[in-house]
Design a protein around this motif. Structure first.
Motif, PDB file in Angstrom:
ATOM      1  N   ALA A  47     -18.023  42.660  30.480  1.00 46.19           N
ATOM      2  CA  ALA A  47     -19.361  43.175  30.817  1.00 46.19           C
ATOM      3  C   ALA A  47     -20.355  42.922  29.686  1.00 46.19           C
ATOM      4  CB  ALA A  47     -19.277  44.662  31.124  1.00 46.19           C
ATOM      5  N   LEU A  48     -19.836  42.764  28.464  1.00 48.33           N
ATOM      6  CA  LEU A  48     -20.685  42.494  27.305  1.00 48.33           C
ATOM      7  C   LEU A  48     -20.795  40.998  27.008  1.00 48.33           C
ATOM      8  CD1 LEU A  48     -19.233  45.287  24.990  1.00 48.33           C
ATOM      9  CD2 LEU A  48     -21.560  45.253  25.925  1.00 48.33           C
ATOM     10  N   ASP A  49     -20.177  40.153  27.883  1.00 47.80           N
ATOM     11  CA  ASP A  49     -20.118  38.705  27.640  1.00 47.80           C
ATOM     12  C   ASP A  49     -19.524  38.430  26.263  1.00 47.80           C
ATOM     13  OD1 ASP A  49     -21.208  37.907  30.100  1.00 47.80           O
ATOM     14  OD2 ASP A  49     -23.235  38.237  29.351  1.00 47.80           O
ATOM     15  N   ALA A  50     -18.452  39.134  25.956  1.00 45.66           N
ATOM     16  CA  ALA A  50     -17.827  39.010  24.635  1.00 45.66           C
ATOM     17  C   ALA A  50     -16.314  38.926  24.766  1.00 45.66           C
ATOM     18  CB  ALA A  50     -18.210  40.194  23.761  1.00 45.66           C
ATOM     19  N   ASP A  51     -15.692  38.355  23.733  1.00 45.02           N
ATOM     20  CA  ASP A  51     -14.236  38.291  23.655  1.00 45.02           C
ATOM     21  C   ASP A  51     -13.676  39.197  22.575  1.00 45.02           C
ATOM     22  OD1 ASP A  51     -13.512  35.925  25.547  1.00 45.02           O
ATOM     23  OD2 ASP A  51     -15.171  35.167  24.324  1.00 45.02           O
ATOM     24  N   LEU A  52     -14.505  39.518  21.579  1.00 51.19           N
ATOM     25  CA  LEU A  52     -14.059  40.335  20.461  1.00 51.19           C
ATOM     26  C   LEU A  52     -15.195  41.211  19.951  1.00 51.19           C
ATOM     27  CD1 LEU A  52     -12.161  37.639  18.354  1.00 51.19           C
ATOM     28  CD2 LEU A  52     -11.070  39.581  19.493  1.00 51.19           C
ATOM     29  N   GLU A  53     -14.839  42.372  19.410  1.00 51.11           N
ATOM     30  CA  GLU A  53     -15.733  43.171  18.586  1.00 51.11           C
ATOM     31  C   GLU A  53     -15.300  42.982  17.136  1.00 51.11           C
ATOM     32  OE1 GLU A  53     -16.899  47.318  19.912  1.00 51.11           O
ATOM     33  OE2 GLU A  53     -15.124  46.977  21.145  1.00 51.11           O
ATOM     34  N   ILE A  54     -16.236  43.103  16.231  1.00 51.38           N
ATOM     35  CA  ILE A  54     -15.887  42.993  14.817  1.00 51.38           C
ATOM     36  C   ILE A  54     -16.780  43.928  14.005  1.00 51.38           C
ATOM     37  CG2 ILE A  54     -17.409  40.986  14.468  1.00 51.38           C
ATOM     38  CD1 ILE A  54     -15.258  39.967  12.434  1.00 51.38           C
ATOM     39  N   ASP A  55     -16.209  44.583  13.014  1.00 47.71           N
ATOM     40  CA  ASP A  55     -16.961  45.543  12.208  1.00 47.71           C
ATOM     41  C   ASP A  55     -17.662  44.848  11.043  1.00 47.71           C
ATOM     42  OD1 ASP A  55     -15.190  45.778   9.672  1.00 47.71           O
ATOM     43  OD2 ASP A  55     -13.767  46.025  11.309  1.00 47.71           O
ATOM     44  N   ASP A  56     -18.540  45.607  10.377  1.00 54.32           N
ATOM     45  CA  ASP A  56     -19.338  45.059   9.278  1.00 54.32           C
ATOM     46  C   ASP A  56     -18.474  44.457   8.171  1.00 54.32           C
ATOM     47  OD1 ASP A  56     -21.646  45.798  10.550  1.00 54.32           O
ATOM     48  OD2 ASP A  56     -22.122  47.482   9.231  1.00 54.32           O
ATOM     49  N   ILE A  57     -17.498  45.246   7.685  1.00 55.06           N
ATOM     50  CA  ILE A  57     -16.699  44.789   6.551  1.00 55.06           C
ATOM     51  C   ILE A  57     -15.867  43.568   6.920  1.00 55.06           C
ATOM     52  CG2 ILE A  57     -14.769  45.415   5.028  1.00 55.06           C
ATOM     53  CD1 ILE A  57     -15.907  48.243   4.895  1.00 55.06           C
ATOM     54  N   VAL A  99     -10.439  43.972  19.211  1.00 54.49           N
ATOM     55  CA  VAL A  99     -11.160  44.248  17.965  1.00 54.49           C
ATOM     56  C   VAL A  99     -10.577  43.351  16.871  1.00 54.49           C
ATOM     57  CG1 VAL A  99     -11.716  45.941  16.194  1.00 54.49           C
ATOM     58  CG2 VAL A  99     -11.667  46.628  18.598  1.00 54.49           C
ATOM     59  N   ALA A 100     -11.431  42.511  16.288  1.00 52.98           N
ATOM     60  CA  ALA A 100     -10.996  41.667  15.173  1.00 52.98           C
ATOM     61  C   ALA A 100     -11.060  42.493  13.898  1.00 52.98           C
ATOM     62  CB  ALA A 100     -11.890  40.438  15.060  1.00 52.98           C
ATOM     63  N   GLU A 101      -9.905  42.718  13.282  1.00 51.71           N
ATOM     64  CA  GLU A 101      -9.834  43.554  12.080  1.00 51.71           C
ATOM     65  C   GLU A 101      -9.271  42.734  10.931  1.00 51.71           C
ATOM     66  OE1 GLU A 101      -8.817  47.963  12.149  1.00 51.71           O
ATOM     67  OE2 GLU A 101      -6.982  47.101  11.304  1.00 51.71           O
ATOM     68  N   VAL A 102     -10.024  42.674   9.839  1.00 46.63           N
ATOM     69  CA  VAL A 102      -9.622  41.886   8.673  1.00 46.63           C
ATOM     70  C   VAL A 102      -9.110  42.822   7.583  1.00 46.63           C
ATOM     71  CG1 VAL A 102     -10.363  40.213   6.927  1.00 46.63           C
ATOM     72  CG2 VAL A 102     -11.374  40.152   9.224  1.00 46.63           C
ATOM     73  N   SER A 103      -7.920  42.551   7.087  1.00 48.87           N
ATOM     74  CA  SER A 103      -7.394  43.265   5.920  1.00 48.87           C
ATOM     75  C   SER A 103      -7.327  42.290   4.745  1.00 48.87           C
ATOM     76  CB  SER A 103      -6.022  43.867   6.211  1.00 48.87           C
ATOM     77  OG  SER A 103      -5.100  42.852   6.574  1.00 48.87           O
ATOM     78  N   MET A 104      -7.223  42.823   3.538  1.00 48.71           N
ATOM     79  CA  MET A 104      -7.284  41.983   2.342  1.00 48.71           C
ATOM     80  C   MET A 104      -6.317  42.489   1.284  1.00 48.71           C
ATOM     81  SD  MET A 104     -10.423  41.743  -0.398  1.00 48.71           S
ATOM     82  CE  MET A 104      -9.933  43.345  -1.065  1.00 48.71           C
ATOM     83  N   PRO A 155     -19.177  50.600  11.013  1.00 48.47           N
ATOM     84  CA  PRO A 155     -19.228  50.498  12.477  1.00 48.47           C
ATOM     85  C   PRO A 155     -18.917  49.092  12.988  1.00 48.47           C
ATOM     86  CG  PRO A 155     -21.437  50.507  11.562  1.00 48.47           C
ATOM     87  CD  PRO A 155     -20.502  50.780  10.415  1.00 48.47           C
ATOM     88  N   ARG A 156     -18.403  49.023  14.212  1.00 45.70           N
ATOM     89  CA  ARG A 156     -18.191  47.729  14.874  1.00 45.70           C
ATOM     90  C   ARG A 156     -19.515  47.344  15.537  1.00 45.70           C
ATOM     91  NH1 ARG A 156     -13.165  50.146  16.793  1.00 45.70           N
ATOM     92  NH2 ARG A 156     -13.998  50.217  18.904  1.00 45.70           N
ATOM     93  N   ARG A 157     -20.346  46.600  14.816  1.00 44.49           N
ATOM     94  CA  ARG A 157     -21.698  46.337  15.292  1.00 44.49           C
ATOM     95  C   ARG A 157     -21.895  44.922  15.817  1.00 44.49           C
ATOM     96  NH1 ARG A 157     -26.026  48.386  10.997  1.00 44.49           N
ATOM     97  NH2 ARG A 157     -24.943  46.915   9.631  1.00 44.49           N
ATOM     98  N   ALA A 169     -25.352  40.744  17.600  1.00 47.17           N
ATOM     99  CA  ALA A 169     -25.356  42.188  17.466  1.00 47.17           C
ATOM    100  C   ALA A 169     -24.940  42.842  18.781  1.00 47.17           C
ATOM    101  CB  ALA A 169     -26.753  42.669  17.084  1.00 47.17           C
ATOM    102  N   ASP A 170     -24.153  43.903  18.670  1.00 48.90           N
ATOM    103  CA  ASP A 170     -23.754  44.690  19.849  1.00 48.90           C
ATOM    104  C   ASP A 170     -24.963  45.527  20.286  1.00 48.90           C
ATOM    105  OD1 ASP A 170     -22.723  46.504  21.670  1.00 48.90           O
ATOM    106  OD2 ASP A 170     -20.834  46.758  20.602  1.00 48.90           O
ATOM    107  N   PRO A 171     -25.466  45.286  21.494  1.00 49.68           N
ATOM    108  CA  PRO A 171     -26.669  46.015  21.928  1.00 49.68           C
ATOM    109  C   PRO A 171     -26.464  47.528  21.984  1.00 49.68           C
ATOM    110  CG  PRO A 171     -25.642  44.865  23.778  1.00 49.68           C
ATOM    111  CD  PRO A 171     -24.977  44.367  22.534  1.00 49.68           C
ATOM    112  N   ARG A 172     -25.227  47.962  22.105  1.00 48.17           N
ATOM    113  CA  ARG A 172     -24.961  49.402  22.155  1.00 48.17           C
ATOM    114  C   ARG A 172     -25.188  50.054  20.795  1.00 48.17           C
ATOM    115  NH1 ARG A 172     -18.906  49.034  24.229  1.00 48.17           N
ATOM    116  NH2 ARG A 172     -18.988  47.577  22.451  1.00 48.17           N
ATOM    117  N   MET A 173     -25.056  49.251  19.725  1.00 51.19           N
ATOM    118  CA  MET A 173     -25.209  49.788  18.364  1.00 51.19           C
ATOM    119  C   MET A 173     -26.608  49.556  17.811  1.00 51.19           C
ATOM    120  SD  MET A 173     -22.263  51.076  17.617  1.00 51.19           S
ATOM    121  CE  MET A 173     -22.364  51.245  15.844  1.00 51.19           C
ATOM    122  N   HIS A 174     -27.347  48.631  18.419  1.00 53.59           N
ATOM    123  CA  HIS A 174     -28.634  48.246  17.858  1.00 53.59           C
ATOM    124  C   HIS A 174     -29.798  48.620  18.775  1.00 53.59           C
ATOM    125  CE1 HIS A 174     -25.808  45.784  15.581  1.00 53.59           C
ATOM    126  NE2 HIS A 174     -26.747  45.642  14.668  1.00 53.59           N
TER     127      HIS A 174
END
Length: 339
Positions: free
Chosen positions: A197-207, A250-255, A319-321, A333-338
């Motif tokens: 519904a968001l025309d997206a495959d992944l969400e990703i957070d700022d960090i 959700v794409a989550e990056v660890s380091m 946030p996952r923006r 940008a995720d329209p729900r967050m912006h």
């Protein structure tokens, strides 16, 4: 350790020994063939796949693989066990096939109901689970040790297609055995619909996005690989390693690095500063404690109690923006967050 050609000869000698045991035991009519032997299948050193019908085999494993390869005496003992198992299977194959078909029917019925309820699941098939030949030596009760595995195709944790295996003892248990997996499928399917519904495959957070951009990687290329593979590991200079996981869209990056580790939720210092209490940094940045600007310039939202272990955890407002659309290769940008 035996060379490859010597191990192959051992396997042939083992099947020949099973044949000899059958002949000696007045069971010459029961077939055994070297072509049934499979090596390095499903984590097994070898299996003997015994046909019990036009579609199904019962995979038999030895009690001791080394016995087959090392000692002639122990090899004969294993061969005798396999011969008895073959006799049990020959006598009980009609019962086994009936049992398997009952489970297949019950699994199919459960999947049909799930599909009618809107779930995208499929019955991929059934098979007999590998079992030790020694479990089948009793001709009366040996077949009770042969269990059926039901393969069902559904959505994986990273929202790709996967096949799960469910161990079924009785056909009337199928509905109960599938219940939890179908509930999870409903959640994952709803997640796919939410992203669509968001025309997206992944969400990703700022960090996570900053961690991909900071070493001058191409985030869209990394995210494309993530969608293909389910996880990505990138080794950078200075021993820094980024691990990217797809957790339900959700794409989550660890380091991990010489100065700090980031789990995707918490940061802890791995340099000398980690031996001190930094609770006073809540509401402030970690500037001066580490170099990486992604964390050094970000205000700390939470710090765990300092226990002297060097693993004081810090978290940040994160946030996952952002949304990634693989078709366009665009991060937006995720329209729900912006809004």
């Amino acid at each position: 350790m035996r060379k490859k050609h010597e191990r192959r000869r051992c396997y042939r000698e083992f099947i020949a020994a099973v044949r000899a045991e059958l002949n000696a035991g007045d069971a010459a009519h029961i077939r055994v063939d070297h072509s049934w032997l499979r090596r390095h299948v499903s984590g097994e050193a070898f299996l003997v796949e015994v046909p019990v019908g036009p579609e199904l085999v019962v995979p038999l494993r030895p009690s001791d693989v080394d016995a087959v390869l090392q000692s002639e005496q122990s090899c004969i003992a294993e061969a005798r066990s396999f011969a008895r198992a073959l006799i049990t299977l020959d006598r009980g194959k009609v019962e086994l096939l009936t049992h398997a078909e009952n489970i297949r029917t019950a699994a199919k019925d459960a999947v049909v109901i799930a599909v009618k309820d809107g779930l995208d699941v499929r019955l991929a098939g059934i098979r007999f689970k590998p079992t030790r030949a020694s479990n089948l030596e009793d001709p009366q009760e040996g077949c009770d040790h042969v269990l059926v595995e039901v393969d069902v195709e559904m959505t994986s944790p990273d929202l790709r297609r996967q096949t799960i295996s469910i161990l079924a003892e009785e056909d009337e248990d199928m509905g109960y055995l599938l219940e939890e997996d179908l509930a999870i499928q409903k959640i994952r399917q709803a997640r796919l619909e939410e992203l669509a519904a968001l025309d997206a495959d992944l969400e990703i957070d700022d960090i996570s996005l900053e961690l991909l951009r900071w070493p001058k990687l191409e985030p869209n290329e990394v995210l494309d690989e993530l969608l293909r593979e389910g996880n990505v590991t990138i080794k950078l200079s200075g021993g820094q390693v980024l691990t990217i996981m797809n957790e339900c869209g959700v794409a989550e990056v660890s380091m991990t690095s010489a100065e700090a580790n980031w789990s995707g939720q918490y940061l802890w210092l791995t340099n000398g500063s980690g031996s001190q209490d930094h609770s006073e940094r809540v509401g402030k940045t970690l500037e001066g404690l580490l170099v990486n600007p992604i964390f050094a310039e970000r205000k700390v939202e939470y710090a765990s109690d300092f226990d002297g272990s060097g693993r004081q955890l810090f978290s940040f407002n994160n946030p996952r923006r952002w949304l990634y659309d693989a078709q366009s290769g665009c991060i937006r940008a995720d329209p729900r967050m912006h809004s």
